[in-house]
Design a protein around this motif. Sequence first.
Motif, PDB file in Angstrom:
ATOM      1  N   ASN A  41       0.821  -1.216   0.000  1.00  0.00           N
ATOM      2  CA  ASN A  41       0.000   0.000   0.000  1.00  0.00           C
ATOM      3  C   ASN A  41       0.854   1.265   0.000  1.00  0.00           C
ATOM      4  OD1 ASN A  41      -2.027  -1.800   0.044  1.00  0.00           O
ATOM      5  ND2 ASN A  41      -2.578  -1.506   2.190  1.00  0.00           N
ATOM      6  N   ILE A  42       0.313   2.277  -0.658  1.00  0.00           N
ATOM      7  CA  ILE A  42       1.051   3.538  -0.782  1.00  0.00           C
ATOM      8  C   ILE A  42       0.439   4.601   0.122  1.00  0.00           C
ATOM      9  CG2 ILE A  42       1.895   3.087  -3.119  1.00  0.00           C
ATOM     10  CD1 ILE A  42      -0.446   4.674  -4.226  1.00  0.00           C
ATOM     11  N   ASP A  43      -0.466   4.169   1.022  1.00  0.00           N
ATOM     12  CA  ASP A  43      -1.187   5.149   1.842  1.00  0.00           C
ATOM     13  C   ASP A  43      -0.497   5.476   3.162  1.00  0.00           C
ATOM     14  OD1 ASP A  43      -1.762   2.873   3.434  1.00  0.00           O
ATOM     15  OD2 ASP A  43      -3.669   2.528   2.409  1.00  0.00           O
ATOM     16  N   SER A  44       0.583   4.792   3.469  1.00  0.00           N
ATOM     17  CA  SER A  44       1.366   5.020   4.707  1.00  0.00           C
ATOM     18  C   SER A  44       0.552   4.829   5.988  1.00  0.00           C
ATOM     19  CB  SER A  44       1.980   6.430   4.732  1.00  0.00           C
ATOM     20  OG  SER A  44       2.900   6.590   3.694  1.00  0.00           O
ATOM     21  N   LEU A  45      -0.556   4.104   5.915  1.00  0.00           N
ATOM     22  CA  LEU A  45      -1.384   3.948   7.119  1.00  0.00           C
ATOM     23  C   LEU A  45      -0.732   3.033   8.167  1.00  0.00           C
ATOM     24  CD1 LEU A  45      -5.071   3.892   5.779  1.00  0.00           C
ATOM     25  CD2 LEU A  45      -3.801   5.763   6.830  1.00  0.00           C
ATOM     26  N   GLU A  46       0.211   2.201   7.753  1.00  0.00           N
ATOM     27  CA  GLU A  46       0.911   1.365   8.751  1.00  0.00           C
ATOM     28  C   GLU A  46       1.696   2.278   9.685  1.00  0.00           C
ATOM     29  OE1 GLU A  46       1.489   1.064   5.448  1.00  0.00           O
ATOM     30  OE2 GLU A  46       0.309  -0.713   4.931  1.00  0.00           O
ATOM     31  N   ARG A  47       2.407   3.236   9.102  1.00  0.00           N
ATOM     32  CA  ARG A  47       3.197   4.180   9.913  1.00  0.00           C
ATOM     33  C   ARG A  47       2.259   5.044  10.749  1.00  0.00           C
ATOM     34  NH1 ARG A  47       6.426   5.086  11.849  1.00  0.00           N
ATOM     35  NH2 ARG A  47       7.515   6.942  11.180  1.00  0.00           N
ATOM     36  N   GLN A  48       1.151   5.458  10.140  1.00  0.00           N
ATOM     37  CA  GLN A  48       0.198   6.297  10.871  1.00  0.00           C
ATOM     38  C   GLN A  48      -0.409   5.532  12.053  1.00  0.00           C
ATOM     39  OE1 GLN A  48      -2.233   8.579   8.057  1.00  0.00           O
ATOM     40  NE2 GLN A  48      -3.711   8.865   9.701  1.00  0.00           N
ATOM     41  N   ALA A  49      -0.495   4.221  11.929  1.00  0.00           N
ATOM     42  CA  ALA A  49      -1.025   3.410  13.036  1.00  0.00           C
ATOM     43  C   ALA A  49       0.019   3.231  14.133  1.00  0.00           C
ATOM     44  CB  ALA A  49      -1.476   2.048  12.522  1.00  0.00           C
ATOM     45  N   GLY A  50       1.230   3.684  13.883  1.00  0.00           N
ATOM     46  CA  GLY A  50       2.252   3.661  14.935  1.00  0.00           C
ATOM     47  C   GLY A  50       3.304   2.578  14.800  1.00  0.00           C
ATOM     48  N   LEU A  51       3.343   1.871  13.673  1.00  0.00           N
ATOM     49  CA  LEU A  51       4.414   0.872  13.486  1.00  0.00           C
ATOM     50  C   LEU A  51       5.759   1.588  13.355  1.00  0.00           C
ATOM     51  CD1 LEU A  51       2.417  -1.408  11.157  1.00  0.00           C
ATOM     52  CD2 LEU A  51       4.002  -2.348  12.786  1.00  0.00           C
ATOM     53  N   SER A  52       6.807   0.984  13.903  1.00  0.00           N
ATOM     54  CA  SER A  52       8.135   1.604  13.785  1.00  0.00           C
ATOM     55  C   SER A  52       8.639   1.493  12.358  1.00  0.00           C
ATOM     56  CB  SER A  52       9.162   0.892  14.663  1.00  0.00           C
ATOM     57  OG  SER A  52       8.619   0.599  15.892  1.00  0.00           O
ATOM     58  N   PRO A  53       9.409   2.501  11.904  1.00  0.00           N
ATOM     59  CA  PRO A  53       9.899   2.463  10.515  1.00  0.00           C
ATOM     60  C   PRO A  53      10.661   1.188  10.199  1.00  0.00           C
ATOM     61  CG  PRO A  53      10.482   4.545  11.580  1.00  0.00           C
ATOM     62  CD  PRO A  53       9.815   3.701  12.622  1.00  0.00           C
TER      63      PRO A  53
END
Length: 324
Positions: A143-155
Amino acid sequence: MLLRLRMLAAQGVHPLDALRASRLQEEEPRDAVLESFDIEGVAKYMQASKCKNVVVMCGAGISTSAGIPDFRTPGSGLYDNLQRYNLSQPELIFDLAFFQSQPAPFYELCKELWPGTYRPTRAHYFIRLLEEKGVLRRCYTQNIDSLERQAGLSPEKVVAAHGNMDEAHVLDSVPERKVDIEDVRRAIFAGEEGWQALRQAHGGLVKPKIVMFGEDLPDRFWELQQQDLQECDLLIVIGTSLVVEPFAGLVGKAAPDAPRLLINREPAGTCEQRVFGFRFQLPEGDNWRDVWFEGGCDEGCHALAAALGWGEDLQRLESEAEAE
Ligand code: OAD
């Protein structure tokens, strides 16, 4: 056979892969590694084997409940709804050569999907919970929506296999010239005048770092995938049709005795379609490790969290995010 190959080709399966897979269905059966081939069986395995190297692979299906359409669902999928761009084939929107000759449709799409507009889903928070519990080895997302990072997953836990809109670069610049993403956002939101001015200013088309057909995946994908998959003790695949390579091929690279759970509305990535694909559709005895949860991504993640006794933790993560 020819008809079947054509059908699989239409789903993005290369005929050679299909032929190879039909032979590899004969994969040597092993002893079952799950007590039952359902969510409860996976939860019991996770608890009993003290799983700590869970690899997640995800796709557009995990973001549909956030309001972002997936690509291939007939009717609602993005590829059925690109009439306004007048493309002869919908996939052209992610085609590098096409972008170079007609950048407008891709920029329009970037504008629609720009991060910040949507909120992560329960499935995203479930992946975050896997990290909090110390069991997540990596999350590979298309996915290109970056929602994983927005959910708080570490880079370091996320591999954005198809890139995203966190960074942008001047196309064909060697060495690569990055462009401030805020400048790119402003230009894209200003429409054709904006991105033409950006092109002039940088001496070339500026593209958010989304991987297009015709471009290689990020180095990070190639650096991590082999060892991650070899050492994974559970693979969870959520919300993807598994038709785009090389991402889809990761399924077949998981350690042979690592259980694999697919959470998806429809079956995907089966051994009839791909090398070492899922075997959940085969009779008992021919499947020793694969489970298909047929249903919504959020529902499947919720069911697994509940079976693990993590229901309240998942609820907490979601409530905290809502309160922000
Ligand atoms: P697809 O649209 O191909 O597949 C999404 C899958 O998720 C389908 O099997 C749907 O049935 C399922 N699905 C959708 N919503 C769901 C839900 N709420 N619950 C359960 N299942 C659901 O999307 P991807 O597999 O992600 O490339 O597509 C892969 C790549 O193709 C994308 O990364 C994109 C595209 O070309 C780029 O962006 C470069």
